[in-house]
Scaffold this motif. Structure first.
Motif, PDB file in Angstrom:
ATOM      1  N   PHE A   4      -3.848   2.034  -6.931  1.00  0.00           N
ATOM      2  CA  PHE A   4      -2.658   1.909  -5.975  1.00  0.00           C
ATOM      3  C   PHE A   4      -1.685   2.851  -6.294  1.00  0.00           C
ATOM      4  CE2 PHE A   4      -5.097  -1.965  -6.759  1.00  0.00           C
ATOM      5  CZ  PHE A   4      -5.505  -2.488  -5.612  1.00  0.00           C
ATOM      6  N   THR A   5      -0.972   3.632  -5.375  1.00  0.00           N
ATOM      7  CA  THR A   5      -0.024   4.322  -5.687  1.00  0.00           C
ATOM      8  C   THR A   5       1.127   3.745  -4.703  1.00  0.00           C
ATOM      9  OG1 THR A   5      -1.310   6.062  -5.816  1.00  0.00           O
ATOM     10  CG2 THR A   5       0.819   6.665  -5.480  1.00  0.00           C
ATOM     11  N   VAL A   6       2.328   3.314  -5.537  1.00  0.00           N
ATOM     12  CA  VAL A   6       3.446   2.960  -4.863  1.00  0.00           C
ATOM     13  C   VAL A   6       4.359   4.223  -4.033  1.00  0.00           C
ATOM     14  CG1 VAL A   6       5.560   1.626  -4.667  1.00  0.00           C
ATOM     15  CG2 VAL A   6       3.610   1.102  -5.706  1.00  0.00           C
ATOM     16  N   ALA A  46       7.282  -2.344   1.484  1.00  0.00           N
ATOM     17  CA  ALA A  46       6.720  -1.429   0.564  1.00  0.00           C
ATOM     18  C   ALA A  46       5.665  -0.631   1.312  1.00  0.00           C
ATOM     19  CB  ALA A  46       5.893  -2.357  -0.652  1.00  0.00           C
ATOM     20  N   ARG A  47       5.461   0.542   0.916  1.00  0.00           N
ATOM     21  CA  ARG A  47       4.613   1.452   1.315  1.00  0.00           C
ATOM     22  C   ARG A  47       3.555   1.755   0.325  1.00  0.00           C
ATOM     23  NH1 ARG A  47       4.318   6.601   3.686  1.00  0.00           N
ATOM     24  NH2 ARG A  47       6.202   7.304   2.702  1.00  0.00           N
ATOM     25  N   VAL A  48       2.104   1.540   0.213  1.00  0.00           N
ATOM     26  CA  VAL A  48       1.335   1.671  -0.995  1.00  0.00           C
ATOM     27  C   VAL A  48       0.099   2.323  -0.521  1.00  0.00           C
ATOM     28  CG1 VAL A  48       0.185   0.607  -2.912  1.00  0.00           C
ATOM     29  CG2 VAL A  48       2.332  -0.435  -2.096  1.00  0.00           C
ATOM     30  N   ARG A  49      -0.267   3.256  -1.033  1.00  0.00           N
ATOM     31  CA  ARG A  49      -1.585   3.918  -0.631  1.00  0.00           C
ATOM     32  C   ARG A  49      -2.753   3.129  -1.552  1.00  0.00           C
ATOM     33  NH1 ARG A  49      -1.413   9.090  -3.007  1.00  0.00           N
ATOM     34  NH2 ARG A  49      -0.183   9.804  -1.151  1.00  0.00           N
ATOM     35  N   VAL A  50      -3.653   2.724  -1.038  1.00  0.00           N
ATOM     36  CA  VAL A  50      -4.670   2.095  -1.744  1.00  0.00           C
ATOM     37  C   VAL A  50      -6.074   2.750  -1.398  1.00  0.00           C
ATOM     38  CG1 VAL A  50      -5.925  -0.050  -1.898  1.00  0.00           C
ATOM     39  CG2 VAL A  50      -3.654  -0.078  -1.452  1.00  0.00           C
ATOM     40  N   GLU A  51      -6.537   3.164  -2.615  1.00  0.00           N
ATOM     41  CA  GLU A  51      -7.761   4.109  -2.407  1.00  0.00           C
ATOM     42  C   GLU A  51      -8.924   3.453  -3.070  1.00  0.00           C
ATOM     43  OE1 GLU A  51      -6.871   8.666  -3.122  1.00  0.00           O
ATOM     44  OE2 GLU A  51      -5.302   7.566  -4.070  1.00  0.00           O
ATOM     45  N   ILE A  52      -9.952   3.264  -2.378  1.00  0.00           N
ATOM     46  CA  ILE A  52     -11.229   2.274  -2.854  1.00  0.00           C
ATOM     47  C   ILE A  52     -12.419   3.437  -2.716  1.00  0.00           C
ATOM     48  CG2 ILE A  52     -12.577   0.384  -2.484  1.00  0.00           C
ATOM     49  CD1 ILE A  52      -9.895  -0.790  -1.358  1.00  0.00           C
TER      50      ILE A  52
END
Length: 138
Positions: A4-6, A46-52
């Motif tokens: 998770f990157t905010v 909020a804008r969050v990059r979620v990488e899975i």
């Protein structure tokens, strides 16, 4: 693995019972098999990059659940009906486990509900709700 990157705002992350708040520019990594939850607890967007990684099956699950939500087939907490959940949770138990009830009980309850759900026309996934083809289990 989930990262998770905010990008803007903040994200509340609960991992193994510990709650933290990530702010703009901060990141966190959650390893496989670590119980976690995340949400926006602030009054700002909020804008969050979620990488899975790997993410194909998780993406298909999210598309299914978000599609059900768009169609109004979830409750106020965003959860589908127990019959729908029985099929979807069983299909994606390799990438998603509910915190409650305990996993062993989920297996019993969802196993009992699955034939009823299928008989009533429910499916684990719906091609019209997803842009991806169901990836095989890892």
């Amino acid at each position: 693995v989930e990262q998770f990157t905010v990008l803007e705002g903040e994200l509340t992350l609960k991992r193994d019972g510990q709650t933290s708040v990530l702010r703009e520019g901060e990141a966190a990594v959650v390893e496989p098999n670590v119980w976690h939850d995340w949400w926006n607890a602030s009054d700002r967007d909020a804008r969050v990059r979620v990488e899975i990684t790997p993410g194909e099956r998780f993406a298909h699950m999210i598309e299914t659940l978000f599609g059900l939500a768009r169609l109004g087939h979830v409750n106020d907490k965003g959860m589908p009906s127990p019959l729908q959940l029985a099929l979807t949770a069983r299909e994606f138990d390799d990438v998603f486990v509910l915190r409650s009830p305990p996993p062993a009980l989920q297996g019993v309850v969802f196993g009992a509900l699955a034939p009823i759900a299928r008989a009533r026309g429910y499916r684990a996934t719906y091609p019209q709700l997803s842009r991806t083809v169901l990836a095989p289990r890892a």
